[in-house]
Write a protein that holds these residues in place. Structure first.
Motif, short mmCIF file in Angstrom:
data_model
loop_
_atom_site.label_atom_id
_atom_site.label_comp_id
_atom_site.label_asym_id
_atom_site.label_seq_id
_atom_site.Cartn_x
_atom_site.Cartn_y
_atom_site.Cartn_z
N HIS A 32 89.58 -30.64 13.73
CA HIS A 32 89.24 -30.07 15.02
C HIS A 32 89.96 -30.71 16.05
O HIS A 32 90.09 -30.36 17.34
CB HIS A 32 87.90 -29.78 15.33
CG HIS A 32 87.02 -31.03 15.54
ND1 HIS A 32 86.11 -31.65 14.46
CD2 HIS A 32 87.11 -31.84 16.46
CE1 HIS A 32 85.72 -32.64 15.10
NE2 HIS A 32 86.22 -32.92 16.29
N PHE A 33 90.88 -31.93 15.63
CA PHE A 33 91.49 -32.50 16.60
C PHE A 33 92.71 -31.98 17.05
O PHE A 33 93.72 -32.03 16.16
CB PHE A 33 91.76 -33.86 16.47
CG PHE A 33 92.23 -34.84 17.71
CD1 PHE A 33 91.46 -35.56 18.31
CD2 PHE A 33 93.66 -35.11 17.57
CE1 PHE A 33 91.82 -36.27 19.34
CE2 PHE A 33 94.03 -36.03 18.84
CZ PHE A 33 93.23 -36.54 19.57
N PRO A 34 93.07 -31.43 18.38
CA PRO A 34 94.40 -30.57 18.48
C PRO A 34 95.38 -31.58 18.89
O PRO A 34 95.15 -32.94 18.89
CB PRO A 34 93.90 -30.15 20.15
CG PRO A 34 92.65 -30.05 20.08
CD PRO A 34 91.83 -31.09 19.46
N ILE A 35 96.83 -31.16 18.66
CA ILE A 35 97.95 -32.20 18.78
C ILE A 35 98.20 -31.83 20.20
O ILE A 35 98.59 -30.85 20.83
CB ILE A 35 98.99 -31.77 17.97
CG1 ILE A 35 98.67 -31.98 16.40
CG2 ILE A 35 100.30 -32.52 18.20
CD1 ILE A 35 99.60 -31.44 15.38
N PHE A 36 98.33 -32.95 20.98
CA PHE A 36 98.65 -32.94 22.50
C PHE A 36 100.30 -33.70 22.82
O PHE A 36 100.53 -34.53 21.73
CB PHE A 36 97.77 -33.81 23.14
CG PHE A 36 96.05 -33.23 23.32
CD1 PHE A 36 95.89 -32.37 23.98
CD2 PHE A 36 95.44 -33.65 22.18
CE1 PHE A 36 94.59 -31.68 24.15
CE2 PHE A 36 94.12 -32.96 22.20
CZ PHE A 36 93.63 -32.20 23.05
N PRO A 37 100.72 -33.16 23.87
CA PRO A 37 101.69 -33.94 24.08
C PRO A 37 101.76 -35.21 24.65
O PRO A 37 100.51 -35.85 25.31
CB PRO A 37 102.45 -32.78 25.39
CG PRO A 37 101.13 -32.31 26.07
CD PRO A 37 100.07 -32.15 24.76
N TRP A 38 102.90 -35.95 24.44
CA TRP A 38 102.98 -37.31 25.10
C TRP A 38 102.22 -38.38 24.31
O TRP A 38 102.31 -39.60 24.42
CB TRP A 38 102.53 -37.56 26.66
CG TRP A 38 103.52 -36.97 27.46
CD1 TRP A 38 104.82 -37.40 27.45
CD2 TRP A 38 103.74 -35.68 28.14
NE1 TRP A 38 105.59 -36.30 28.29
CE2 TRP A 38 104.80 -35.43 28.72
CE3 TRP A 38 102.61 -34.76 28.42
CZ2 TRP A 38 104.93 -34.31 29.52
CZ3 TRP A 38 102.60 -33.71 29.26
CH2 TRP A 38 103.99 -33.35 29.68
N MET A 167 105.87 -30.16 21.95
CA MET A 167 105.10 -29.85 22.89
C MET A 167 105.40 -30.47 24.41
O MET A 167 105.40 -29.91 25.46
CB MET A 167 103.73 -30.17 22.64
CG MET A 167 102.95 -29.33 21.42
SD MET A 167 101.35 -29.65 21.21
CE MET A 167 100.53 -29.22 22.59
N VAL A 168 105.88 -31.58 24.14
CA VAL A 168 106.47 -32.33 25.37
C VAL A 168 107.55 -31.55 26.11
O VAL A 168 107.86 -31.43 27.43
CB VAL A 168 107.01 -33.78 25.12
CG1 VAL A 168 107.64 -34.45 26.43
CG2 VAL A 168 105.78 -34.70 24.89
N PHE A 169 108.69 -31.27 25.26
CA PHE A 169 109.65 -30.44 25.66
C PHE A 169 109.24 -29.07 26.36
O PHE A 169 109.89 -28.69 27.11
CB PHE A 169 110.85 -30.12 24.54
CG PHE A 169 111.36 -31.58 24.03
CD1 PHE A 169 111.86 -32.53 24.66
CD2 PHE A 169 111.59 -31.48 22.58
CE1 PHE A 169 112.22 -33.61 24.41
CE2 PHE A 169 111.96 -32.59 21.97
CZ PHE A 169 112.54 -33.79 22.99
N ALA A 170 108.34 -28.50 25.65
CA ALA A 170 107.73 -27.25 26.14
C ALA A 170 107.18 -27.43 27.37
O ALA A 170 107.38 -26.53 28.47
CB ALA A 170 106.69 -26.62 25.23
N CYS A 171 106.42 -28.59 27.77
CA CYS A 171 105.83 -28.91 29.15
C CYS A 171 106.94 -28.68 30.08
O CYS A 171 106.86 -28.47 31.27
CB CYS A 171 105.18 -29.83 28.95
SG CYS A 171 103.30 -29.72 28.16
N ARG A 172 108.21 -29.88 29.86
CA ARG A 172 109.08 -30.02 30.74
C ARG A 172 109.81 -28.89 30.94
O ARG A 172 110.16 -28.66 32.24
CB ARG A 172 109.87 -31.12 30.28
CG ARG A 172 109.38 -32.49 30.07
CD ARG A 172 110.12 -33.49 29.68
NE ARG A 172 111.16 -33.80 30.57
CZ ARG A 172 112.29 -34.73 30.52
NH1 ARG A 172 112.30 -35.46 29.52
NH2 ARG A 172 113.14 -34.84 31.61
N ALA A 173 109.90 -28.03 30.01
CA ALA A 173 110.83 -26.52 30.18
C ALA A 173 110.21 -25.41 30.91
O ALA A 173 110.75 -24.80 31.79
CB ALA A 173 111.46 -26.32 28.97
#
Length: 291
Positions: A32-38, A167-173
């Motif tokens: 149940h641990f999601p994958i997070f950016p950074w 996910m980092v790239f998605a956050c930045r874009a």
């Protein structure tokens, strides 16, 4: 490589102590641990044990390189103490904003090109005095060919690290600097946060102290002044409180971005993620009175 130490000298010990108290936090085996950016998932004990068996421990000074730009990726490195960083480099050869950091018990370098051994597009270095485990990629690949469970564990972990990077790239874009900062706070709280009730029975998330605005700015590719302005705004609204040894975050500040980060996985029905950052932390903190 010359870098100024952006990490307080006792900071890594706070995180090590946290993991000792909550040993399952951030481990990829927890479904149940999601994958997070950074902050990519923490390395499993099986991988750490094999790297320790095949490799060596090494101490690094601040700024010491793990891989220079263009180096062949021929080893896997895992942080034991301290922090490492990855800096991208623009076409002109200058260091770009938008670094990645690896806390203790996370991969410092070597996962992205583990199977192909293609050269680095950036450089990897110690942000502060650190201690790492490192072993030859070839030796680890050979061991994995003889152990299908180890091969699966490596492939699974490297895939989750790649998802975190995407996910980092998605956050930045896709989202602005304010939402990006909320996403970083969400990742930090998910990895190093505990639920806490104040005397008024208001729920907050207490985390290990945050990086300074200069380091957060480098991680986020955001001007540190923008980081400070957003933090001051959230503090004035009673949503955030930062001190030298901890941060207190009101869940409503980061829950909307938690919903965005986990949306597609929850819609698929494949991964049973908790519906909110608060319920996620209740699962990670089973002794919490409110759970």
């Amino acid at each position: 490589m010359v870098v100024s130490s952006l990490i307080p000298p006792d900071w890594h010990q706070l995180l090590v102590d946290f993991y000792e108290k909550f040993p399952s936090r951030g481990l990829p085996s927890v479904e149940h641990f999601p994958i997070f950016p950074w902050i990519a998932p923490r390395v499993s004990a099986k991988i750490i044990e094999k790297v320790r068996e095949l490799g060596v421990e090494r101490k690094l000074t601040t700024g010491e390189l793990l891989f220079e730009i263009g180096a062949r990726v021929d080893k896997l490195c895992i942080n034991l103490k301290g922090f490492s960083a990855r800096s991208l480099v623009n076409p002109a050869g200058f260091e770009a904003q938008g670094i990645g950091i690896a806390p203790p018990f996370h991969i410092a370098a070597g996962n992205l090109n583990f199977f192909t051994q293609r050269p680095c597009s950036g450089c990897y270095y110690a942000l502060c005095p650190s201690q790492i485990l490192e072993c030859s990629s070839q030796r680890l690949r050979e061991a994995a060919q003889e152990d299908s469970a180890l091969m699966f564990e490596l492939a699974r972990h490297f895939e989750m690290c790649a998802i975190s990077d995407r996910m980092v790239f998605a956050c930045r874009a896709l989202i602005n600097s304010e939402y990006r900062l909320q996403a970083f706070l969400c990742s930090w709280a998910a990895n190093f946060g505990l639920l806490d009730e104040n005397r008024y029975k208001e729920m907050r998330i207490e985390t290990v102290s945050l990086p300074g605005s200069a380091l957060i700015g480098k991680i986020m590719a955001i001007n540190p002044l923008v980081v400070e302005r957003n933090f001051e705004k959230w503090e004035s609204l009673g949503l955030l409180e930062i001190s030298n040894d901890k941060a207190l975050i009101v869940p409503s500040l980061i829950d909307p971005i938690y919903q965005w980060i986990t949306l597609k996985d929850k819609e698929s029905g494949v991964v049973p993620y908790p519906p909110s950052i608060q319920t996620y932390l209740e699962k990670e903190q089973p002794h919490f009175q409110g759970s």
